[in-house]
Design an enzyme around this catalytic site. Structure first.
Site, PDB file in Angstrom:
ATOM      1  N   GLY A 222      14.516  17.526 -18.534  1.00 33.06           N
ATOM      2  CA  GLY A 222      14.186  16.532 -19.556  1.00 33.06           C
ATOM      3  C   GLY A 222      14.775  16.784 -20.925  1.00 33.06           C
ATOM      4  O   GLY A 222      14.465  16.047 -21.866  1.00 33.06           O
ATOM      5  N   GLU A 263      14.670  22.919 -14.625  1.00 36.05           N
ATOM      6  CA  GLU A 263      15.458  22.017 -13.782  1.00 36.05           C
ATOM      7  C   GLU A 263      16.213  20.991 -14.630  1.00 36.05           C
ATOM      8  O   GLU A 263      15.911  19.808 -14.592  1.00 36.05           O
ATOM      9  CB  GLU A 263      14.531  21.256 -12.821  1.00 36.05           C
ATOM     10  CG  GLU A 263      13.683  22.123 -11.931  1.00 36.05           C
ATOM     11  CD  GLU A 263      12.502  21.367 -11.342  1.00 36.05           C
ATOM     12  OE1 GLU A 263      11.851  21.911 -10.450  1.00 36.05           O
ATOM     13  OE2 GLU A 263      12.247  20.223 -11.766  1.00 36.05           O
ATOM     14  N   GLY A 265      18.854  18.342 -15.662  1.00 32.55           N
ATOM     15  CA  GLY A 265      19.799  17.433 -15.001  1.00 32.55           C
ATOM     16  C   GLY A 265      20.760  16.891 -16.038  1.00 32.55           C
ATOM     17  O   GLY A 265      21.884  17.373 -16.216  1.00 32.55           O
ATOM     18  N   ARG A 302      22.640   2.058 -16.468  1.00 34.66           N
ATOM     19  CA  ARG A 302      21.700   2.496 -17.505  1.00 34.66           C
ATOM     20  C   ARG A 302      21.484   1.490 -18.632  1.00 34.66           C
ATOM     21  O   ARG A 302      20.346   1.293 -19.059  1.00 34.66           O
ATOM     22  CB  ARG A 302      22.104   3.865 -18.064  1.00 34.66           C
ATOM     23  CG  ARG A 302      22.114   4.966 -16.989  1.00 34.66           C
ATOM     24  CD  ARG A 302      22.298   6.362 -17.544  1.00 34.66           C
ATOM     25  NE  ARG A 302      21.124   6.847 -18.204  1.00 34.66           N
ATOM     26  CZ  ARG A 302      20.910   6.814 -19.491  1.00 34.66           C
ATOM     27  NH1 ARG A 302      21.858   6.390 -20.314  1.00 34.66           N
ATOM     28  NH2 ARG A 302      19.778   7.225 -20.008  1.00 34.66           N
ATOM     29  N   TYR A 306      17.633   0.719 -18.448  1.00 36.31           N
ATOM     30  CA  TYR A 306      16.828   1.454 -19.429  1.00 36.31           C
ATOM     31  C   TYR A 306      17.092   0.996 -20.859  1.00 36.31           C
ATOM     32  O   TYR A 306      16.652   1.654 -21.789  1.00 36.31           O
ATOM     33  CB  TYR A 306      17.169   2.948 -19.388  1.00 36.31           C
ATOM     34  CG  TYR A 306      17.048   3.638 -18.059  1.00 36.31           C
ATOM     35  CD1 TYR A 306      15.818   3.738 -17.412  1.00 36.31           C
ATOM     36  CD2 TYR A 306      18.157   4.237 -17.461  1.00 36.31           C
ATOM     37  CE1 TYR A 306      15.708   4.409 -16.206  1.00 36.31           C
ATOM     38  CE2 TYR A 306      18.046   4.908 -16.261  1.00 36.31           C
ATOM     39  CZ  TYR A 306      16.821   4.994 -15.638  1.00 36.31           C
ATOM     40  OH  TYR A 306      16.715   5.676 -14.456  1.00 36.31           O
ATOM     41  N   CYS A 332      28.144 -10.955 -10.893  1.00 35.07           N
ATOM     42  CA  CYS A 332      27.485 -12.248 -11.018  1.00 35.07           C
ATOM     43  C   CYS A 332      26.000 -12.074 -11.228  1.00 35.07           C
ATOM     44  O   CYS A 332      25.168 -12.268 -10.336  1.00 35.07           O
ATOM     45  CB  CYS A 332      27.786 -13.123  -9.798  1.00 35.07           C
ATOM     46  SG  CYS A 332      29.402 -13.841  -9.968  1.00 35.07           S
ATOM     47  N   GLU A 333      25.673 -11.635 -12.405  1.00 41.41           N
ATOM     48  CA  GLU A 333      24.355 -11.343 -12.948  1.00 41.41           C
ATOM     49  C   GLU A 333      24.673 -11.025 -14.391  1.00 41.41           C
ATOM     50  O   GLU A 333      25.795 -10.636 -14.690  1.00 41.41           O
ATOM     51  CB  GLU A 333      23.783 -10.051 -12.342  1.00 41.41           C
ATOM     52  CG  GLU A 333      22.918 -10.171 -11.121  1.00 41.41           C
ATOM     53  CD  GLU A 333      21.509 -10.619 -11.413  1.00 41.41           C
ATOM     54  OE1 GLU A 333      21.174 -10.843 -12.607  1.00 41.41           O
ATOM     55  OE2 GLU A 333      20.759 -10.767 -10.460  1.00 41.41           O
TER      56      GLU A 333
END
Ligand SMILES: *Cc1c(COP(=O)(O)O)cnc(C)c1O
Length: 402
Positions: A222, A263, A265, A302, A306, A332-333
């Site tokens: 994190g 951990e 990432g 992302r 988010y 197509c969005e």
């Protein structure tokens, strides 16, 4: 955000392997790893790279060579790590919402297992008793991190066993003989506030005292890296100092001496990855100017998922006059990468670079619209190595029964 790879090298990669293209910088990954080691030197933790951020086997191999273990959330991630040469004892399996069958397979593979719910804990205890010590994931009830979608340690999060249910964990231990060798928390992603880590740490240390023979405290990942120019990441040196003092106090008060695991990432790979795209279309609409690029949220989700900011550079025309654009994809969005972004004038054919594309970039990509996933290259001291070829139409057909 770092200075990063030179535009010259990125343009060369785009020439060699075309766009859209993911590019990773090996020396950057090494430097991120060293930063963590330096910050936490006082208590020498083991670092397990959370490979859901980016799981190309070549990246896993770099992590292994650096000395990292790997944190996996699926058995396939475990298998990828083993393919990269990582031994079972340096792998943690931290799934959620999976059945006993996956835990049984993880036992057969011999990896560290982190259990995040009481019913599986009970079943696991009944089946394996004291023969296979496990870690238990605690939900600390702390709201932290960036977007709510990446907060995992709050009361209403599906992750972990509530810290208020420790008695139930102890009951499973008493009933089945299961050995809890470690406690784990992972409070969320993009946590800048050091107090959040300290609060989590104090809570997990207090909980740890309730278990005999506990050896490991796993504090998850994190750590935040800056995405927006001028933004600050987690102050790791300050965090390392405060954690060291909490550990020392705890050790003096209780005599307990735990092995610490992390951990990370995003911290290890985010800054080290780039998504290179090509501007296909410049559309001057009445209210704004769009740049349409040869990629979309099928390759980098992302921004849409988010509301994440990704810095964009026009490396083909760095001296151009700044103009304001909406940078959009070809799906197509609605797939807007950036709203009202100031960029040096973009011309059709220019190569644009998305920064901080190393973590949760390629890894969250899809084949939506039957478009294929990009190629990936690794840059090692200016040498450009292809580590995943671009998909083809044949890849789309593979597995379909025609
Ligand atoms: C995703 C995840 C991490 C890594 O989080 P980052 O924000 O990328 O550092 C670590 N541990 C677990 C269990 C995770 O699910």
């Amino acid at each position: 955000m770092k200075a990063g790879l030179s535009s010259e090298l990125l343009l060369k990669a785009a020439q060699l392997h075309n766009t859209p293209l993911y590019v990773y910088d090996q020396q950057c990954i090494q430097s991120q790893y060293q930063q963590l080691q330096t910050a936490f030197a006082a208590f020498q933790p083991s670092l397990f790279y959370a490979c859901k951020a980016l799981s190309n086997v070549n990246i896993l191999r770099i992590m292994h060579q650096l000395g990292a273990g790997i944190d996996c959330v699926s058995l396939n991630e475990v298998r990828l790590s083993m393919t990269a040469g990582v031994p079972a004892d340096k792998i943690i399996f931290t799934p959620n919402s999976v059945g006993m069958d996956e835990y049984v397979e993880a036992v057969a593979l011999g990896v560290n297992i982190n259990i995040d719910n009481l019913s599986i804990l009970r079943d696991f205890g009944k089946q394996f008793g004291k023969t296979y010590p496990v870690l238990v994931r605690i939900n600390p009830h702390i709201l932290a991190g960036g977007n709510i979608k990446i907060s995992t340690g709050h009361e209403d999060s599906k992750f972990g066993i509530s810290v208020t249910q420790v008695d139930a964990i102890k009951a499973v231990v008493a009933e089945t003989g299961l050995v809890v060798k470690g406690l784990h928390i992972h409070t969320g992603s993009e946590i800048k506030d050091i107090d959040v880590y300290i609060k989590g740490l104090e809570l997990v240390l207090a909980t740890a005292q309730q278990f005999d023979g506990l050896e490991i405290i796993d504090l998850g990942g994190g750590f935040k890296v800056p995405y927006v120019p001028g933004e600050k990441g987690t102050d790791l040196l300050a965090l390392g100092e405060r954690m060291a003092s909490v550990f020392n106090q705890h050790k003096q008060a209780t005599g307990a001496n735990y092995t610490i695991w992390f951990e990370p990432g995003k911290f290890l790979v985010s800054d080290c990855g780039y998504l290179l795209v090509k501007a296909n279309v410049i559309k001057e609409a009445p209210s704004r100017t769009f740049v349409g690029v040869d990629s979309g949220f099928n390759h980098l989700i992302r921004p849409m998922f988010y509301e994440a900011y990704h810095h964009i550079e026009n490396i083909s025309n760095p001296q151009g006059i700044n103009k304001t654009y909406n940078v959009v994809g070809n799906i197509c969005e609605t797939d807007t990468f950036a709203w009202d972004r100031s960029l040096p004038e973009v011309r059709p054919g220019d190569v644009l670079v998305f920064r901080n594309a190393g973590a949760y970039g390629f890894e969250m990509s899809s084949r939506f619209n039957s478009r294929v996933r990009p190629a990936e290259v690794l840059i090692d001291n200016k040498e450009i190595k292809l580590i995943r070829r671009r998909e083809t139409f044949e890849d789309l057909l593979q597995g379909q029964i025609i």
